[in-house]
Design an enzyme around this catalytic site. Structure first.
Site, PDB file in Angstrom:
ATOM      1  CD  GLU A  43      -2.648   1.182   2.616  1.00  0.00           C
ATOM      2  OE1 GLU A  43      -3.793   1.664   2.600  1.00  0.00           O
ATOM      3  OE2 GLU A  43      -2.114   0.726   3.644  1.00  0.00           O
ATOM      4  CE  LYS A 113      -7.383   0.673   3.838  1.00  0.00           C
ATOM      5  NZ  LYS A 113      -6.241   1.469   4.351  1.00  0.00           N
ATOM      6  CB  CYS A 156      -3.722  -1.629   4.812  1.00  0.00           C
ATOM      7  SG  CYS A 156      -2.747  -1.120   6.256  1.00  0.00           S
TER       8      CYS A 156
END
Length: 269
Positions: A43, A113, A156
């Site tokens: 990321e 995300k 993440c």
């Protein structure tokens, strides 16, 4: 699906797009020389700076980064994941986007995300990703590769939400990508165990590229990019310096674990 080598790249990205991309290219080349056919970047691999800097540069970062990923995949003849970079959605918001590209430079899958890191970390740092990032509204995709297996995408903070990975495994995922810029404070206690949990409960390989070290101001990442097998065994760990974690993805091991522990078949909910 065949046996092959995969690589999880570890970087210390900073607020300098071109320097970050140069470092990424060097690490991709290194992984390729080691025999990796599937490579993941972390990321924020292309840019890790202040929110204001990110928004100001987002249109250029997005265009430059997407071209970079496709060029690198073609040049090194690998399947390449860009683990998260900003793509503008409005004048003050971006999607944190993961992009999977094949060796021909063609897009295979992308994911915006969904879980945003709005947390007051006990070390005194405050993160509010939602100030500049718009939450993705779509469930992450699974891309089925005849050679490399079924790959599910995440980014993440998603790793703290097991239902997302249950969705991926229910869609046939055999490999879970978890590219991250995990904070140094939370990473020391949670990073490894969360990755192992996601691998174990879904009997999947987990490929987790990572950020490490100091980026700007007080922003620090934990490191320890890793590849974990479906039994939860850590096959490779990049430690706390920039580098690459490389390990074999073995379909026979995947089948063995799923036969020994057929929990995906025993699901009630």
């Amino acid at each position: 699906m065949k046996s092959y080598l995969a690589a999880a790249i570890q970087m210390t990205s900073r607020p300098d797009l071109e320097k970050n991309l140069t470092e990424a290219e060097e690490l991709i080349e290194f992984a390729k020389r080691q025999g990796a056919e599937l490579i993941g970047l972390p990321e924020n691999f292309c840019f890790l700076g202040t929110e204001a800097e990110k928004i100001a540069q987002a249109p250029f970062i997005a265009e430059r980064t997407e071209k970079f990923l496709k060029t690198m995949a073609q040049r090194f003849q690998v399947t390449l994941l860009g683990g998260g970079f900003p793509i503008p959605v409005s004048s003050d918001k971006v999607y944190n986007t993961a992009l999977l590209v094949d060796p021909n430079g063609q897009e295979l899958a992308r994911y915006q995300k969904a879980h945003l890191f709005d947390v007051n970390v006990p070390d005194g740092n405050t993160y509010q990703e939602s100030l500049t990032v718009q939450r993705g509204e779509q469930l992450p995709p699974v891309y089925e590769s005849p050679d490399l297996g079924c790959m599910g995408l995440s980014v993440c903070y998603d790793v703290r939400f097991p239902e997302l990975y249950r969705h991926l495994s229910s869609q046939g995922a055999e490999i879970l990508f978890v590219p991250a810029a995990f904070t140094a404070f939370t990473g020391k206690d949670h990073w490894q165990i969360l990755l192992q949990a996601r691998a174990i409960e879904n009997t999947c390989y987990c490929i987790a590229p990572a950020q490490t070290g100091s980026h700007y101001a007080r922003r620090q990442s934990h490191g320890h990019a890793a590849i974990i097998d479906p039994w939860g065994i850590i096959l490779a760990d990049a430690g706390d310096q920039p580098g690459v974690a490389i390990a074999e993805i073995d379909p026979n091991r995947l089948q063995q674990v799923r036969q020994q522990m057929p929990c995906l078949k025993h699901r009630v909910f």
